[in-house]
Design a protein around this motif. Structure first.
Motif, mmCIF file in Angstrom:
data_model
loop_
_atom_site.group_PDB
_atom_site.id
_atom_site.type_symbol
_atom_site.label_atom_id
_atom_site.label_comp_id
_atom_site.label_asym_id
_atom_site.label_seq_id
_atom_site.Cartn_x
_atom_site.Cartn_y
_atom_site.Cartn_z
ATOM 1 N N ILE A 10 50.807 13.479 -23.109
ATOM 2 C CA ILE A 10 49.925 13.115 -23.360
ATOM 3 C C ILE A 10 49.601 11.697 -22.972
ATOM 4 N N GLU A 11 48.117 11.576 -22.034
ATOM 5 C CA GLU A 11 47.998 10.183 -21.557
ATOM 6 C C GLU A 11 46.838 10.399 -22.917
ATOM 7 N N PRO A 12 47.348 8.883 -23.919
ATOM 8 C CA PRO A 12 46.128 8.561 -24.634
ATOM 9 C C PRO A 12 44.789 8.332 -24.059
ATOM 10 N N VAL A 13 43.682 8.876 -25.173
ATOM 11 C CA VAL A 13 42.287 8.517 -24.746
ATOM 12 C C VAL A 13 42.095 7.478 -25.078
ATOM 13 N N ALA A 14 41.605 6.796 -23.895
ATOM 14 C CA ALA A 14 40.754 5.544 -24.578
ATOM 15 C C ALA A 14 40.236 4.908 -25.073
ATOM 16 N N PRO A 15 40.381 4.176 -25.617
ATOM 17 C CA PRO A 15 39.170 4.068 -27.347
ATOM 18 C C PRO A 15 38.173 3.936 -26.361
ATOM 19 N N GLY A 16 37.551 3.185 -25.466
ATOM 20 C CA GLY A 16 36.064 3.213 -25.189
ATOM 21 C C GLY A 16 35.203 4.458 -24.719
ATOM 22 N N LEU A 17 36.813 5.007 -24.356
ATOM 23 C CA LEU A 17 36.261 6.851 -23.981
ATOM 24 C C LEU A 17 35.466 7.691 -24.826
ATOM 25 N N ARG A 19 34.983 6.345 -28.206
ATOM 26 C CA ARG A 19 33.530 5.957 -28.545
ATOM 27 C C ARG A 19 32.120 6.633 -27.811
ATOM 28 N N MET A 20 32.597 6.557 -26.707
ATOM 29 C CA MET A 20 30.993 7.431 -25.814
ATOM 30 C C MET A 20 30.890 8.694 -25.636
ATOM 31 N N ARG A 21 32.105 8.896 -26.531
ATOM 32 C CA ARG A 21 32.180 10.804 -26.314
ATOM 33 C C ARG A 21 31.190 10.603 -27.818
ATOM 34 N N LEU A 22 31.982 10.033 -28.758
ATOM 35 C CA LEU A 22 30.893 10.866 -30.264
ATOM 36 C C LEU A 22 29.774 10.185 -29.618
ATOM 37 N N VAL A 23 29.711 8.676 -29.155
ATOM 38 C CA VAL A 23 27.545 8.598 -28.681
ATOM 39 C C VAL A 23 26.712 9.928 -28.685
ATOM 40 N N ALA A 24 27.685 10.536 -27.146
ATOM 41 C CA ALA A 24 27.052 11.641 -26.653
ATOM 42 C C ALA A 24 26.864 12.827 -26.846
ATOM 43 N N THR A 25 28.119 13.340 -27.922
ATOM 44 C CA THR A 25 27.756 14.510 -28.373
ATOM 45 C C THR A 25 27.323 14.374 -30.163
ATOM 46 N N GLY A 26 27.339 12.685 -30.266
ATOM 47 C CA GLY A 26 26.598 12.885 -31.588
ATOM 48 C C GLY A 26 24.438 12.441 -31.496
ATOM 49 N N LEU A 27 24.405 12.742 -30.007
ATOM 50 C CA LEU A 27 23.011 12.337 -29.450
ATOM 51 C C LEU A 27 22.523 14.145 -29.293
#
Length: 420
Positions: A10-17, A19-27
């Motif tokens: 499986i293609e590893p998830v980029a660190p920037g992506l 982090r932004m997932r956590l920000v959007a979900t946390g919001l």
């Protein structure tokens, strides 16, 4: 028994992506918590209604954008909802569309020709050669090691045979008689033939000095007995030798000497005959073929290839040292010439444009097929992972913006409802 193919990693998830997932979900989670708190404390003050309206609309906007973003790459919550997992389901169509985009916008001959008109390849190369970048950087040293490894890894017999065969084939294909005639004509137009003529005269003087005994023997053998008895044959031979030396000296000292002028006329006629007379051109071609088939010439080609390969390896292994000697100085001078000589730069730019257009015409379809077939060969997870890593971070900003914009719209609607 057949072995099952191992699944692609499986293609590893980029660190920037991530982090932004956590920000959007946390919001989104924060808006949910705010909504619950505002709903609980709503009776305490009318202003809390605005907070509740903001949080409620923000949850709706955030959830809607989460669904839209997720539906591009996979089924939301794993549910097979229609028109979701858009990219995996349309992988082959995306491959075809991308290939067509490359072909129509980058790899057609007229597009390449139009784009290359504004590219000054010669002067860019001249600036690089005149002021080369540091060769000991990571990129430079890595490229040098890669070039050396590739050159050493290639089959030397096959590579050398290809290089020598290409040189011989090119020489066979060139008709050298007209080229020699044109070069001699151009040299004579600018008086560049004078060193050649002076060299011929000096050679004639040395040849005469080395063969005076032959002239004496010829005169002695053809003189009568009376001349030999009286010694006149020796006197005659000396006069002939003295006259020839005087003639050669006068030709060397006097540019307007009649024999020198006749020699120049002969050279000019020879240059014209090389270009115009078929029989002379045929003789020169025959001499060229004999030279190419000569074993000594084959040995020369072998030595030329080996010395060129050794020079390339030295340059690749130690580019800083190689470019610091005569080769580097020659390359820097050539770079300066490329920047200053407009005619040479225009010639090289025309060649680069023609080469680029020819490559697009010859290999454009192959490049397009390679891109299309490569994408079609990826499985759905690979396509999804690579595309999501490429653009997913920006898509998470859409979720953030949707949450905030939704909240502002909720506040506006609640304000209108309150005022009315």
């Amino acid at each position: 028994m057949t072995l099952a193919r191992a699944p692609r990693p499986i293609e590893p998830v980029a660190p920037g992506l991530r982090r932004m997932r956590l920000v959007a979900t946390g919001l989104l989670v924060a808006m949910a918590a705010t909504f619950l708190a505002a709903r609980h404390f709503a009776p305490l003050h009318p202003a809390i209604g605005f907070v509740r309206a903001f949080a409620e609309a923000a949850m709706v906007g955030g959830l809607a954008d989460w669904f839209a973003v997720t539906a591009l790459f996979r089924h939301p919550l794993g549910l097979p909802i229609p028109h979701t997992a858009i990219i995996p389901r349309n992988k082959d169509r995306i491959a075809g569309t991308l290939a067509a985009f490359l072909r129509d916008n980058f790899l057609t001959a007229h597009v390449v020709a139009r784009r290359m008109r504004g590219v000054d390849v010669a002067r860019a190369a001249g600036r690089w050669l005149a002021n080369p970048p540091e060769a000991n950087g990571r990129i430079g040293s890595g490229a040098a090691r890669l070039a050396a490894d590739m050159l050493e890894a290639l089959d030397q017999e096959r590579l050398g045979g290809m290089a020598k065969g290409a040189i011989a084939a090119r020489l066979r294909a060139i008709e050298i008689a007209p080229l020699l005639g044109q070069a001699l004509t151009a040299a004579m137009a600018n008086d560049r033939h004078l060193p050649l003529l002076d060299g011929m005269i000096r050679w004639a003087s040395r040849t005469l000095a080395a063969n005076e005994h032959l002239i004496r023997d010829i005169v002695h053998s053809r003189a009568g007995s009376v001349m030999r008895w009286t010694g006149l044959d020796e006197t005659l031979a000396n006069k002939i030798i003295e006259g020839l030396h005087k003639l050669i000296t006068e030709m060397a000292d006097d540019p307007a000497h009649p024999l020198r002028i006749r020699a120049e006329e002969g050279l000019a006629q020879f240059a014209q005959d090389l270009q115009a007379k078929p029989e002379l051109r045929a003789k020169v071609e025959g001499f060229k073929v004999e030279m190419l088939e000569n074993q000594a010439f084959q040995h020369w080609i072998d030595g030329l290839w080996e010395s060129s390969r050794a020079a390339l390896l030295r340059l690749a292994r130690d580019p800083e040292r190689a470019l610091g000697g005569k080769l580097g100085e020659a390359l820097r001078q050539f770079g300066a010439t490329l920047q200053d000589d407009a005619r040479l730069a225009d010639t090289i730019n025309r060649f680069a444009r023609r080469a680029a257009v020819g490559a697009a015409s010859d290999y454009g379809d192959g490049i397009v097929r390679l891109v299309s077939d490569t994408i079609r060969g990826w499985d759905a997870r690979t396509v999804t992972g690579r595309l999501e890593n490429a653009v997913g971070r920006d898509l998470q900003y859409i979720r953030v913006n949707g949450t905030l914009v939704g909240g502002l719209v909720g506040v506006a609607i609640h304000a209108v409802d309150t005022l009315l």
